[in-house]
Scaffold this motif. Structure first.
Motif, short mmCIF file in Angstrom:
data_model
loop_
_atom_site.label_atom_id
_atom_site.label_comp_id
_atom_site.label_asym_id
_atom_site.label_seq_id
_atom_site.Cartn_x
_atom_site.Cartn_y
_atom_site.Cartn_z
N GLY A 1 -28.27 36.51 21.44
CA GLY A 1 -28.85 37.72 20.85
C GLY A 1 -28.56 37.82 19.38
N MET A 2 -28.49 39.05 18.88
CA MET A 2 -28.23 39.27 17.46
C MET A 2 -26.72 39.20 17.20
N VAL A 3 -26.32 38.25 16.36
CA VAL A 3 -24.92 38.10 15.98
C VAL A 3 -24.87 38.04 14.46
N ASP A 4 -24.17 38.98 13.85
CA ASP A 4 -24.07 39.08 12.39
C ASP A 4 -25.45 39.12 11.73
N GLY A 5 -26.39 39.82 12.35
CA GLY A 5 -27.72 39.98 11.79
C GLY A 5 -28.66 38.80 11.98
N LYS A 6 -28.23 37.80 12.72
CA LYS A 6 -29.07 36.62 12.96
C LYS A 6 -29.29 36.44 14.45
N GLU A 7 -30.47 35.98 14.81
CA GLU A 7 -30.80 35.70 16.21
C GLU A 7 -30.11 34.40 16.63
N VAL A 8 -29.32 34.46 17.71
CA VAL A 8 -28.62 33.28 18.21
C VAL A 8 -29.13 32.96 19.61
N LYS A 9 -29.65 31.75 19.78
CA LYS A 9 -30.10 31.27 21.08
C LYS A 9 -29.02 30.36 21.63
N MET A 10 -28.61 30.59 22.87
CA MET A 10 -27.54 29.78 23.46
C MET A 10 -28.12 28.45 23.93
N ASN A 11 -27.51 27.35 23.45
CA ASN A 11 -28.00 26.01 23.74
C ASN A 11 -27.17 25.26 24.79
N VAL A 12 -26.04 25.81 25.18
CA VAL A 12 -25.21 25.16 26.20
C VAL A 12 -25.34 25.90 27.52
#
Length: 95
Positions: free
Chosen positions: A47-58
């Motif tokens: 989700g949003m982490v430090d204002g950036k979208e994070v997609k989990m790859n593992v």
């Protein structure tokens, strides 16, 4: 009990340290190097982490290589885990 990571964090369980070198020398517990290879036990939602979208790859069950000094060590039910950010994972080990 169960560890549920938040944000872009991943719970890892380290593989056992080698007790013997390739040439057959048995290492004491102090001489054994902490392995950087671990199994993924749980993955945060991203989700949003430090204002950036994070997609989990593992994914749970994968074996990964992570940065040597990354994460926080946690002991739960006499089992040691390491909680790292996904960005501290360097590679996924595939067969």
């Amino acid at each position: 009990m169960k560890l549920v990571p938040l944000g872009d964090r991943v719970v890892l369980k380290q593989h056992e340290a080698e007790e013997k070198t390739a040439s057959g020398i048995i290492l004491t517990s102090k001489a054994q190097e902490k392995p950087q290879e671990a199994e993924v036990i749980a993955v945060g939602p991203g989700g949003m982490v430090d204002g950036k979208e994070v997609k989990m790859n593992v994914k749970v069950g994968q074996t990964v290589i992570y940065s040597k000094y990354a994460g926080n060590e946690v002991k739960l039910d006499d089992v040691e885990y390491t909680i790292v950010k996904q960005s501290d994972i360097l590679a996924v080990v595939e067969d």
